[in-house]
Scaffold this motif. Sequence first.
Motif, PDB file in Angstrom:
ATOM      1  N   TYR A 141      -1.605 -84.753 -13.549  1.00  0.00           N
ATOM      2  CA  TYR A 141      -2.027 -86.038 -14.117  1.00  0.00           C
ATOM      3  C   TYR A 141      -2.736 -85.827 -15.454  1.00  0.00           C
ATOM      4  N   GLN A 144      -1.748 -87.107 -19.254  1.00  0.00           N
ATOM      5  CA  GLN A 144      -2.641 -87.864 -20.130  1.00  0.00           C
ATOM      6  C   GLN A 144      -2.753 -87.205 -21.504  1.00  0.00           C
ATOM      7  N   GLU A 159      -2.072 -89.724 -24.444  1.00  0.00           N
ATOM      8  CA  GLU A 159      -3.283 -90.332 -25.000  1.00  0.00           C
ATOM      9  C   GLU A 159      -3.979 -89.400 -25.981  1.00  0.00           C
ATOM     10  N   ALA A 197      -9.536 -90.649 -25.903  1.00  0.00           N
ATOM     11  CA  ALA A 197      -9.195 -91.538 -24.790  1.00  0.00           C
ATOM     12  C   ALA A 197      -9.278 -90.794 -23.461  1.00  0.00           C
ATOM     13  N   VAL A 198      -8.799 -89.545 -23.450  1.00  0.00           N
ATOM     14  CA  VAL A 198      -8.865 -88.744 -22.226  1.00  0.00           C
ATOM     15  C   VAL A 198     -10.317 -88.434 -21.880  1.00  0.00           C
ATOM     16  N   ASP A 199     -11.120 -88.144 -22.909  1.00  0.00           N
ATOM     17  CA  ASP A 199     -12.544 -87.877 -22.707  1.00  0.00           C
ATOM     18  C   ASP A 199     -13.215 -89.080 -22.032  1.00  0.00           C
ATOM     19  N   THR A 200     -12.952 -90.267 -22.537  1.00  0.00           N
ATOM     20  CA  THR A 200     -13.519 -91.488 -21.957  1.00  0.00           C
ATOM     21  C   THR A 200     -13.032 -91.683 -20.524  1.00  0.00           C
ATOM     22  N   LEU A 201     -11.737 -91.409 -20.302  1.00  0.00           N
ATOM     23  CA  LEU A 201     -11.130 -91.587 -18.985  1.00  0.00           C
ATOM     24  C   LEU A 201     -11.822 -90.720 -17.936  1.00  0.00           C
ATOM     25  N   ILE A 202     -12.001 -89.431 -18.236  1.00  0.00           N
ATOM     26  CA  ILE A 202     -12.574 -88.535 -17.237  1.00  0.00           C
ATOM     27  C   ILE A 202     -14.058 -88.787 -17.032  1.00  0.00           C
ATOM     28  N   LYS A 226     -15.598 -91.758 -17.231  1.00  0.00           N
ATOM     29  CA  LYS A 226     -15.775 -92.986 -16.467  1.00  0.00           C
ATOM     30  C   LYS A 226     -15.244 -92.886 -15.044  1.00  0.00           C
ATOM     31  N   ASN A 227     -14.242 -92.029 -14.832  1.00  0.00           N
ATOM     32  CA  ASN A 227     -13.537 -92.043 -13.552  1.00  0.00           C
ATOM     33  C   ASN A 227     -13.638 -90.743 -12.765  1.00  0.00           C
TER      34      ASN A 227
END
Length: 301
Positions: free
Chosen positions: A186, A190, A194, A198-203, A205-206
């Motif tokens: 996954y 990404q 991305e 964007a990937v930095d923000t994704l990981i 936050k999630n």
Amino acid sequence: MRIILLIGTLSFFSLTESFGQNEENQYLTSKGDLHLLGTISRSQLNEEPFSKWYNTVYESYSIDEERVEKVNEYYDEGVSVKIYLGTWCGDSKREVTRFLKIVDHSIMNMSNVELIGLDNRSGKMKQGPNREEDGLNIHRVPTFLFYKNGEEVGRIVEGPVSSLETDIAQIFAGLSPRPDYYLANYLLTQFGEESLDAVDTLITKNASYLKHYSKNEGELNTLGYVLMDAGKYDQAILAFRLNTLLYPESGNTFDSLGEAYLRVGDSALATTNYLKSLQLDAANENATKVLLAMLADKESR
């Protein structure tokens, strides 16, 4: 002593003559083990030193004939398979040999199966001599890639989800099972779709949600080193950083993140993460050694 040296020399030349003089497609480890790189022919696996494990696994594996019938039922002549493996890897020795035996007991066409050997030396982890794995998100071996009309329709990573026969039949039927190491796959997807921000923000936050998809801390740790050896340092740092969020109690995750920052020359963040690693694991000799070396280097300037 001279006789022993002569025998060793003759053995070495015997190995190199068996597999050709092209060092790009083979290498000897410091222990004298021979490994193959790039395109591998099946006949090579039937020769020493590989035939010892190949023949043992082949002869001992019991085919699930009922599942092979399903493989035959859903098989399409337009399907091809690329298998990325390491002749140094126990999982590759086992699963690739089993796969080849399944081919022999099914209607699959061996001419549509390609074997590609990858490296395991420092700085070349999971790489082919001509970067045959580049862009394919290969981070574990073996990885079986199934194609139909040139498009990937499924993959098996390291080992089957159910059994090889079952997974192969499901892929041929268009019901590809989710492979192991889902989180690593996954994250690689990404990276391809991305921006790093964007990937930095994704990981960030999630992370708590992504933890449910993590096999263990070794999943992203291995991925991080594969990315570093490929020169993708920014991606490696994000993989290692996500691992520290998933496993904040592990000194090893911070040790790896420290190494990544050290490789890109960020001594401040390297120090921070090595110190965190020691805080969690006071017995971490590597972190202590690196920190002392960094301190000595700083004082010598």
